[in-house]
Design a protein around this motif. Sequence first.
Motif, PDB file in Angstrom:
ATOM      1  N   THR A 155       0.854  -1.198   0.000  1.00  0.00           N
ATOM      2  CA  THR A 155       0.000   0.000   0.000  1.00  0.00           C
ATOM      3  C   THR A 155       0.880   1.235   0.000  1.00  0.00           C
ATOM      4  O   THR A 155       1.847   1.316   0.754  1.00  0.00           O
ATOM      5  CB  THR A 155      -0.894   0.021   1.266  1.00  0.00           C
ATOM      6  OG1 THR A 155      -1.739  -1.125   1.242  1.00  0.00           O
ATOM      7  CG2 THR A 155      -1.770   1.276   1.315  1.00  0.00           C
ATOM      8  N   VAL A 156       0.537   2.188  -0.864  1.00  0.00           N
ATOM      9  CA  VAL A 156       1.265   3.467  -0.901  1.00  0.00           C
ATOM     10  C   VAL A 156       0.297   4.571  -0.521  1.00  0.00           C
ATOM     11  O   VAL A 156      -0.787   4.688  -1.103  1.00  0.00           O
ATOM     12  CB  VAL A 156       1.849   3.724  -2.310  1.00  0.00           C
ATOM     13  CG1 VAL A 156       2.418   5.134  -2.414  1.00  0.00           C
ATOM     14  CG2 VAL A 156       2.921   2.694  -2.639  1.00  0.00           C
ATOM     15  N   SER A 157       0.683   5.374   0.457  1.00  0.00           N
ATOM     16  CA  SER A 157      -0.192   6.452   0.933  1.00  0.00           C
ATOM     17  C   SER A 157       0.339   7.804   0.488  1.00  0.00           C
ATOM     18  O   SER A 157       1.514   8.114   0.667  1.00  0.00           O
ATOM     19  CB  SER A 157      -0.258   6.384   2.464  1.00  0.00           C
ATOM     20  OG  SER A 157      -1.039   7.434   2.974  1.00  0.00           O
ATOM     21  N   THR A 158      -0.538   8.616  -0.094  1.00  0.00           N
ATOM     22  CA  THR A 158      -0.121   9.933  -0.582  1.00  0.00           C
ATOM     23  C   THR A 158      -1.049  11.032  -0.069  1.00  0.00           C
ATOM     24  O   THR A 158      -2.231  10.793   0.147  1.00  0.00           O
ATOM     25  CB  THR A 158      -0.099   9.977  -2.130  1.00  0.00           C
ATOM     26  OG1 THR A 158       0.216  11.317  -2.558  1.00  0.00           O
ATOM     27  CG2 THR A 158      -1.438   9.577  -2.733  1.00  0.00           C
ATOM     28  N   GLU A 173       1.271  12.891 -10.154  1.00  0.00           N
ATOM     29  CA  GLU A 173       1.907  11.587  -9.882  1.00  0.00           C
ATOM     30  C   GLU A 173       0.862  10.474  -9.773  1.00  0.00           C
ATOM     31  O   GLU A 173       1.136   9.331 -10.128  1.00  0.00           O
ATOM     32  CB  GLU A 173       2.760  11.648  -8.610  1.00  0.00           C
ATOM     33  CG  GLU A 173       4.107  12.316  -8.793  1.00  0.00           C
ATOM     34  CD  GLU A 173       4.038  13.839  -8.882  1.00  0.00           C
ATOM     35  OE1 GLU A 173       2.985  14.411  -8.518  1.00  0.00           O
ATOM     36  OE2 GLU A 173       5.023  14.452  -9.343  1.00  0.00           O
ATOM     37  N   ILE A 174      -0.339  10.786  -9.278  1.00  0.00           N
ATOM     38  CA  ILE A 174      -1.398   9.752  -9.231  1.00  0.00           C
ATOM     39  C   ILE A 174      -1.751   9.327 -10.663  1.00  0.00           C
ATOM     40  O   ILE A 174      -1.879   8.133 -10.951  1.00  0.00           O
ATOM     41  CB  ILE A 174      -2.651  10.255  -8.471  1.00  0.00           C
ATOM     42  CG1 ILE A 174      -2.309  10.513  -6.997  1.00  0.00           C
ATOM     43  CG2 ILE A 174      -3.792   9.224  -8.572  1.00  0.00           C
ATOM     44  CD1 ILE A 174      -3.452  11.102  -6.169  1.00  0.00           C
ATOM     45  N   PHE A 175      -1.860  10.293 -11.577  1.00  0.00           N
ATOM     46  CA  PHE A 175      -2.140   9.964 -12.981  1.00  0.00           C
ATOM     47  C   PHE A 175      -1.022   9.099 -13.574  1.00  0.00           C
ATOM     48  O   PHE A 175      -1.279   8.101 -14.242  1.00  0.00           O
ATOM     49  CB  PHE A 175      -2.296  11.244 -13.816  1.00  0.00           C
ATOM     50  CG  PHE A 175      -3.680  11.840 -13.738  1.00  0.00           C
ATOM     51  CD1 PHE A 175      -4.751  11.231 -14.387  1.00  0.00           C
ATOM     52  CD2 PHE A 175      -3.922  13.007 -13.029  1.00  0.00           C
ATOM     53  CE1 PHE A 175      -6.035  11.774 -14.329  1.00  0.00           C
ATOM     54  CE2 PHE A 175      -5.199  13.557 -12.960  1.00  0.00           C
ATOM     55  CZ  PHE A 175      -6.266  12.939 -13.615  1.00  0.00           C
ATOM     56  N   ARG A 225     -10.478   8.586  -9.657  1.00  0.00           N
ATOM     57  CA  ARG A 225     -11.366   7.855 -10.577  1.00  0.00           C
ATOM     58  C   ARG A 225     -10.556   7.262 -11.742  1.00  0.00           C
ATOM     59  O   ARG A 225     -10.791   6.137 -12.175  1.00  0.00           O
ATOM     60  CB  ARG A 225     -12.482   8.764 -11.090  1.00  0.00           C
ATOM     61  CG  ARG A 225     -13.671   8.814 -10.125  1.00  0.00           C
ATOM     62  CD  ARG A 225     -14.833   9.581 -10.704  1.00  0.00           C
ATOM     63  NE  ARG A 225     -14.648  11.008 -10.501  1.00  0.00           N
ATOM     64  CZ  ARG A 225     -15.072  11.664  -9.414  1.00  0.00           C
ATOM     65  NH1 ARG A 225     -15.747  11.026  -8.487  1.00  0.00           N
ATOM     66  NH2 ARG A 225     -14.845  12.945  -9.266  1.00  0.00           N
ATOM     67  N   TYR A 226      -9.597   8.044 -12.219  1.00  0.00           N
ATOM     68  CA  TYR A 226      -8.730   7.567 -13.296  1.00  0.00           C
ATOM     69  C   TYR A 226      -7.902   6.370 -12.811  1.00  0.00           C
ATOM     70  O   TYR A 226      -7.736   5.378 -13.528  1.00  0.00           O
ATOM     71  CB  TYR A 226      -7.806   8.703 -13.768  1.00  0.00           C
ATOM     72  CG  TYR A 226      -6.939   8.340 -14.947  1.00  0.00           C
ATOM     73  CD1 TYR A 226      -7.481   8.220 -16.225  1.00  0.00           C
ATOM     74  CD2 TYR A 226      -5.570   8.121 -14.784  1.00  0.00           C
ATOM     75  CE1 TYR A 226      -6.686   7.878 -17.309  1.00  0.00           C
ATOM     76  CE2 TYR A 226      -4.762   7.785 -15.862  1.00  0.00           C
ATOM     77  CZ  TYR A 226      -5.325   7.664 -17.131  1.00  0.00           C
ATOM     78  OH  TYR A 226      -4.532   7.328 -18.198  1.00  0.00           O
ATOM     79  N   TYR A 227      -7.423   6.463 -11.583  1.00  0.00           N
ATOM     80  CA  TYR A 227      -6.617   5.369 -11.007  1.00  0.00           C
ATOM     81  C   TYR A 227      -7.437   4.064 -10.952  1.00  0.00           C
ATOM     82  O   TYR A 227      -6.969   2.989 -11.318  1.00  0.00           O
ATOM     83  CB  TYR A 227      -6.122   5.747  -9.604  1.00  0.00           C
ATOM     84  CG  TYR A 227      -5.126   4.755  -9.055  1.00  0.00           C
ATOM     85  CD1 TYR A 227      -3.766   4.915  -9.284  1.00  0.00           C
ATOM     86  CD2 TYR A 227      -5.548   3.631  -8.342  1.00  0.00           C
ATOM     87  CE1 TYR A 227      -2.856   3.992  -8.816  1.00  0.00           C
ATOM     88  CE2 TYR A 227      -4.637   2.700  -7.871  1.00  0.00           C
ATOM     89  CZ  TYR A 227      -3.294   2.883  -8.103  1.00  0.00           C
ATOM     90  OH  TYR A 227      -2.395   1.951  -7.650  1.00  0.00           O
TER      91      TYR A 227
END
Length: 350
Positions: free
Chosen positions: A196-199, A205-207, A250-252
Amino acid sequence: MNQKIEDTRTDIKSMSAEELEEFVVKLGDKKFRGAQIFQWLHQKLVTSFDEMTNLSKALREKLEKECRITALRAEAVQVSKLDQTTKYLFELYDRNLIESVLMKYHHGNSVCISSQVGCRMGCRFCASTLDGCVRNLTPSEMLDQIYTIQKMSGERVDNVVVMGSGEPLDNYDNLLKFISLLNSEKGLNISARNITVSTCGLVPEIFKLADRKLQITLAVSLHAPDDELRKTMMPIANKYSVSEIMDACRYYILQTGRRISFEYSLVRDVNDSEDCARQLISLVKGMNCHINLIPVNPIKERDYRQSEQKAIHAFKNKLEKNGINVTIRREMGRDIDGACGQLRKSYISG
Ligand code: SAH
């Protein structure tokens, strides 16, 4: 980021198996030696070239001259009497200190690792960011938190959460390299689904991460349902709006097919009202997500207080009634606690 790194030798534990193969060929040896070295470092978890007994002495000497092996030194270890949660304070080769935590659950052992020395995001409730960011961690320094804990505790690590000090997406390239090394069949072989990566919500960067289609779990620290309130808690909210973050999420989900986790730290009289719950519901309704409520862990440098139990449960119930997946994060190691980053803080200012 001003800490000077003095040892300029190659960081051999940050290299992929393919890079290692190329590297040994350049040193004048056979390609397959690269795979052997990789296995020594990432499966047998050795910390010196002397232990790599199937390599020639000549190669070991060359490696010793050209490379350093990241090996963290435990400066302090605290074990919880309540649930065996163990907090480690590690010293890096340049004397910087970082924290990691081992948590034992019924479903396996989780290690929470740091991704930077300090953090530059400035979240109001967080101890890790009080002195800013000193530097990024290399892939090997992220890995070695897991390797050293596995060796010291004698426990197999099943899950890894990148939720300690630092903003992992602010150290994007090293994070991705770290994940691929951790995934490697020739290493610990921890699958993406167990990472798990928490941001705090770095939108570009999420995109970028979404396009990689990794099967990791992405956790997004939301903490407030609207921009105005979020700006009072997290400076990053001045850069990216809640609606931009939701678009990125949503894209993720679309790209990876994975459920997103939202973290929401409950602070008394700040973000725990019924109105906040209502806004949060309309934000995430219909989305493939899970909400993790974290009763805020107060730090002495700030005046934030934990929400009352009544408010925490009312908040949770309201979300549940509206069909949202929600859990209250179990507090582990309460007796050794202090919020994330406080153990390090007590050493660097002591
Ligand atoms: N930078 C990343 C990961 C590190 S923080 C991020 O922001 O997500 C991990 C989680 O702990 C985040 O959700 C963060 O907001 C939360 N957190 C930090 N300090 C806290 C505290 N004192 N009490 C409760 N949650 C906290």
